[in-house]
Design a protein around this motif. Structure first.
Motif, PDB file in Angstrom:
ATOM      1  N   LYS A   5       7.730  11.672 -49.497  1.00  0.00           N
ATOM      2  CA  LYS A   5       6.061  12.099 -48.937  1.00  0.00           C
ATOM      3  C   LYS A   5       5.112  10.226 -49.533  1.00  0.00           C
ATOM      4  N   LEU A   6       4.467   9.587 -48.763  1.00  0.00           N
ATOM      5  CA  LEU A   6       3.868   9.002 -49.236  1.00  0.00           C
ATOM      6  C   LEU A   6       2.736   8.845 -50.185  1.00  0.00           C
ATOM      7  N   LEU A   7       3.327   9.625 -51.351  1.00  0.00           N
ATOM      8  CA  LEU A   7       2.415  10.644 -51.990  1.00  0.00           C
ATOM      9  C   LEU A   7       0.829   8.672 -52.905  1.00  0.00           C
ATOM     10  N   GLY A   8       1.798   8.135 -52.586  1.00  0.00           N
ATOM     11  CA  GLY A   8       1.175   6.536 -53.731  1.00  0.00           C
ATOM     12  C   GLY A   8       0.225   6.304 -52.397  1.00  0.00           C
ATOM     13  N   ALA A   9      -0.312   6.497 -51.363  1.00  0.00           N
ATOM     14  CA  ALA A   9      -0.614   5.610 -50.447  1.00  0.00           C
ATOM     15  C   ALA A   9      -1.947   6.619 -50.187  1.00  0.00           C
ATOM     16  N   VAL A  10      -1.875   7.773 -49.712  1.00  0.00           N
ATOM     17  CA  VAL A  10      -2.908   9.185 -48.903  1.00  0.00           C
ATOM     18  C   VAL A  10      -2.795  10.035 -49.635  1.00  0.00           C
ATOM     19  N   GLY A  11      -2.109  10.318 -51.186  1.00  0.00           N
ATOM     20  CA  GLY A  11      -2.140  11.870 -51.614  1.00  0.00           C
ATOM     21  C   GLY A  11      -1.270  12.722 -51.678  1.00  0.00           C
ATOM     22  N   VAL A  12      -1.444  13.158 -51.765  1.00  0.00           N
ATOM     23  CA  VAL A  12      -1.119  15.235 -51.053  1.00  0.00           C
ATOM     24  C   VAL A  12      -1.654  15.281 -49.372  1.00  0.00           C
ATOM     25  N   GLY A  13      -0.005  15.508 -48.952  1.00  0.00           N
ATOM     26  CA  GLY A  13      -0.995  16.072 -47.579  1.00  0.00           C
ATOM     27  C   GLY A  13      -0.277  14.965 -46.534  1.00  0.00           C
ATOM     28  N   GLY A  14      -0.278  14.043 -47.124  1.00  0.00           N
ATOM     29  CA  GLY A  14       0.102  12.514 -45.984  1.00  0.00           C
ATOM     30  C   GLY A  14       1.362  12.411 -45.807  1.00  0.00           C
ATOM     31  N   PRO A  15       1.671  11.895 -44.573  1.00  0.00           N
ATOM     32  CA  PRO A  15       2.549  10.947 -44.172  1.00  0.00           C
ATOM     33  C   PRO A  15       4.064  11.336 -44.542  1.00  0.00           C
ATOM     34  N   SER A  16       5.006  11.057 -44.022  1.00  0.00           N
ATOM     35  CA  SER A  16       6.363  11.073 -44.587  1.00  0.00           C
ATOM     36  C   SER A  16       7.477  10.286 -44.160  1.00  0.00           C
ATOM     37  N   VAL A  17       8.497   9.669 -44.837  1.00  0.00           N
ATOM     38  CA  VAL A  17       8.979   8.427 -44.107  1.00  0.00           C
ATOM     39  C   VAL A  17      10.645   8.415 -44.468  1.00  0.00           C
ATOM     40  N   ASP A  18      11.387   8.500 -43.578  1.00  0.00           N
ATOM     41  CA  ASP A  18      12.666   8.818 -43.618  1.00  0.00           C
ATOM     42  C   ASP A  18      13.362   7.242 -42.199  1.00  0.00           C
ATOM     43  N   THR A  19      14.094   6.295 -43.545  1.00  0.00           N
ATOM     44  CA  THR A  19      14.781   4.900 -42.590  1.00  0.00           C
ATOM     45  C   THR A  19      16.740   5.383 -42.362  1.00  0.00           C
ATOM     46  N   ALA A 127      -4.097   1.251 -47.717  1.00  0.00           N
ATOM     47  CA  ALA A 127      -2.709   1.365 -48.753  1.00  0.00           C
ATOM     48  C   ALA A 127      -1.956   1.064 -48.100  1.00  0.00           C
ATOM     49  N   ARG A 128      -0.569   0.497 -49.322  1.00  0.00           N
ATOM     50  CA  ARG A 128       0.985  -0.269 -49.410  1.00  0.00           C
ATOM     51  C   ARG A 128       1.651   0.854 -50.116  1.00  0.00           C
ATOM     52  N   ASP A 129       3.245   2.120 -49.563  1.00  0.00           N
ATOM     53  CA  ASP A 129       3.381   2.517 -50.413  1.00  0.00           C
ATOM     54  C   ASP A 129       4.915   2.213 -49.916  1.00  0.00           C
ATOM     55  N   LYS A 130       5.451   2.130 -51.286  1.00  0.00           N
ATOM     56  CA  LYS A 130       6.847   1.734 -50.921  1.00  0.00           C
ATOM     57  C   LYS A 130       8.066   3.050 -50.413  1.00  0.00           C
ATOM     58  N   GLY A 131       8.264   3.710 -49.659  1.00  0.00           N
ATOM     59  CA  GLY A 131       8.184   5.068 -49.242  1.00  0.00           C
ATOM     60  C   GLY A 131       9.549   5.288 -49.054  1.00  0.00           C
ATOM     61  N   ASP A 132      10.324   4.252 -48.939  1.00  0.00           N
ATOM     62  CA  ASP A 132      12.219   4.807 -48.597  1.00  0.00           C
ATOM     63  C   ASP A 132      13.097   3.784 -49.361  1.00  0.00           C
ATOM     64  N   LEU A 133      13.996   3.987 -49.973  1.00  0.00           N
ATOM     65  CA  LEU A 133      14.994   3.337 -50.424  1.00  0.00           C
ATOM     66  C   LEU A 133      16.897   3.464 -49.480  1.00  0.00           C
ATOM     67  N   ASP A 134      16.876   3.153 -49.516  1.00  0.00           N
ATOM     68  CA  ASP A 134      18.390   3.269 -48.798  1.00  0.00           C
ATOM     69  C   ASP A 134      19.433   2.212 -48.897  1.00  0.00           C
ATOM     70  N   GLN A 135      20.672   2.458 -49.872  1.00  0.00           N
ATOM     71  CA  GLN A 135      21.830   1.697 -49.802  1.00  0.00           C
ATOM     72  C   GLN A 135      21.794   0.775 -48.460  1.00  0.00           C
ATOM     73  N   LEU A 136      23.111  -0.402 -48.610  1.00  0.00           N
ATOM     74  CA  LEU A 136      23.796  -1.124 -48.138  1.00  0.00           C
ATOM     75  C   LEU A 136      24.751  -1.671 -48.378  1.00  0.00           C
ATOM     76  N   GLY A 137      25.545  -1.562 -47.698  1.00  0.00           N
ATOM     77  CA  GLY A 137      26.603  -2.058 -48.105  1.00  0.00           C
ATOM     78  C   GLY A 137      27.265  -3.510 -47.866  1.00  0.00           C
ATOM     79  N   VAL A 138      27.905  -4.720 -47.530  1.00  0.00           N
ATOM     80  CA  VAL A 138      27.228  -6.069 -47.073  1.00  0.00           C
ATOM     81  C   VAL A 138      29.358  -5.971 -47.328  1.00  0.00           C
ATOM     82  N   ALA A 139      30.375  -5.905 -46.735  1.00  0.00           N
ATOM     83  CA  ALA A 139      31.426  -6.518 -46.288  1.00  0.00           C
ATOM     84  C   ALA A 139      31.943  -8.352 -46.084  1.00  0.00           C
ATOM     85  N   PRO A 140      32.350  -8.526 -46.042  1.00  0.00           N
ATOM     86  CA  PRO A 140      33.398 -10.468 -46.607  1.00  0.00           C
ATOM     87  C   PRO A 140      32.884 -10.365 -45.222  1.00  0.00           C
ATOM     88  N   LEU A 141      32.579 -11.934 -44.285  1.00  0.00           N
ATOM     89  CA  LEU A 141      33.378 -12.558 -43.672  1.00  0.00           C
ATOM     90  C   LEU A 141      34.231 -13.449 -43.491  1.00  0.00           C
TER      91      LEU A 141
END
Length: 345
Positions: A5-19, A127-141
């Motif tokens: 939920k994007l609670l910080g930007a638009v309050g309860v009942g706002g949109p949701s995000v998933d990356t 308003a801006r809302d940091k809505g999602d955080l996903d772990q990133l794996g990086v392998a060597p060149l």
């Protein structure tokens, strides 16, 4: 899928995000693709902008000691300018290129204890809302993997990896931090050096390999560090005998140490090599060489990586022991920029 939920930007009942990333593992300098999935809330909203930040947990050394914080090292706008209707879903595909200096998080699938993330920020209703955080794996060149494999076969053992805020003088470093891979010496060098720290600074053409050797202090001389820089071209990977090449680098580093073992010490000299992977190094002297300071030892944050000191293992050979957090949010918790606001549906 887990929508936040994007609670910080638009309050309860706002949109949701998933990356959703198409792959959780990428290579430095390579594309990272996926989709930002949006789900409408109880009312229509204007999605003004969708931004993806690449973030890292980085250590910094200051007057009050070491601290950790989140650093944004790349930012890409991937969409926006549309209306998200009530209770509807919308997908925004994206493709961004990882910086060439993106640090490694794993070797042959085994974690190093370095935590990177992809953070989704939405501008909604002014308003801006940091809505999602996903772990990133990086392998060597390929060049990075070949060098680490050679170090392991030469008897150097993996100790830890961390990210340090600051710049390494005399290099082409672009990111505001650098990665240190700490390795313990084989038995024949244990009397002369505590560890070496290897930093890869990749670019489209090749890579700088920075090797810092932590010198054991003697009765009349304190411990100090020496730094050497070696140049590698990506196109030379397949035709280079890496054990011989890396062994030559290490001998140059240790020979420089030998010139400083006396009670007064002497200043060594070196030259700047071009991409090519065969010789050429820069000796930047000893002492503090990073503009942001330096540290030795494993990370003290939410992740811990290590192998018993002195155990010679294949660095890429499947013997790297590591312990990491289960959720990337735990690694970034405590920051003031709001990654942990909101909740999952």
């Amino acid at each position: 899928m887990v929508f936040k939920k994007l609670l910080g930007a638009v309050g309860v009942g706002g949109p949701s995000v998933d990356t959703v990333l198409d792959s959780t593992t990428a290579l430095p300098g390579s594309p990272l693709t996926g989709r930002v999935l949006l789900r409408g809330g109880r009312a229509d909203v204007e999605i003004e902008q969708i931004t993806l930040d690449l973030v890292a947990r980085v250590e910094a050394e200051g007057d009050e000691g070491e601290s950790e914080g989140t650093v944004v090292f790349d930012r890409t706008v991937v969409g926006g300018g549309f209306r998200l209707a009530e209770e509807t879903e919308h997908a925004v595909p994206f493709s961004l290129t990882l910086p060439w200096e993106t640090p490694l998080t794993q070797l042959h699938g085994q974690p190093l204890g370095v935590v990177l993330g992809v953070r989704t920020e939405l501008a909604v209703a002014g308003a801006r809302d940091k809505g999602d955080l996903d772990q990133l794996g990086v392998a060597p060149l390929p060049a990075q993997e070949a060098i680490l494999e050679a170090l392991g076969q030469l008897g150097w053992g993996f100790k830890s990896a961390d990210l340090e805020l600051g710049h390494i003088n005399g290099t082409g470093q672009r990111l505001p931090f650098y990665q240190e891979l700490e390795l313990t010496p084989p038995a024949q060098y244990a009397h002369a050096v505590n560890e070496i720290e290897v930093t890869f600074l990749a670019s489209p053409d090749g890579m700088e390999v920075v090797i810092e050797a932590d010198k054991r202090g003697g009765l009349f001389s304190g411990g100090h560090d020496t730094v050497h820089r070696f140049m590698v071209a990506h196109h030379d990977v397949a035709r280079t005998q890496w054990n011989t090449e890396v062994d030559g680098w290490l001998r140059q580093v240790l020979d420089a140490h030998a010139s400083r073992t006396g009670p007064y010490g002497t200043q060594g000299h070196g030259g700047h090599g071009e991409y090519g992977g065969h010789g050429g190094y820069a000796d930047h002297g000893h002492g503090e060489h990073h503009s942001g300071g330096r540290r030795s030892g494993p990370s003290t944050g939410a992740v811990v990586a290590g192998v018993a000191a002195g155990v010679a293992v294949g660095v890429v050979g499947g013997m790297v022991a590591a312990e990491v957090v289960d959720e990337i949010g735990d690694a970034f918790e405590g920051d003031d920029d709001g990654e942990d606001e909101g909740g999952d549906e």
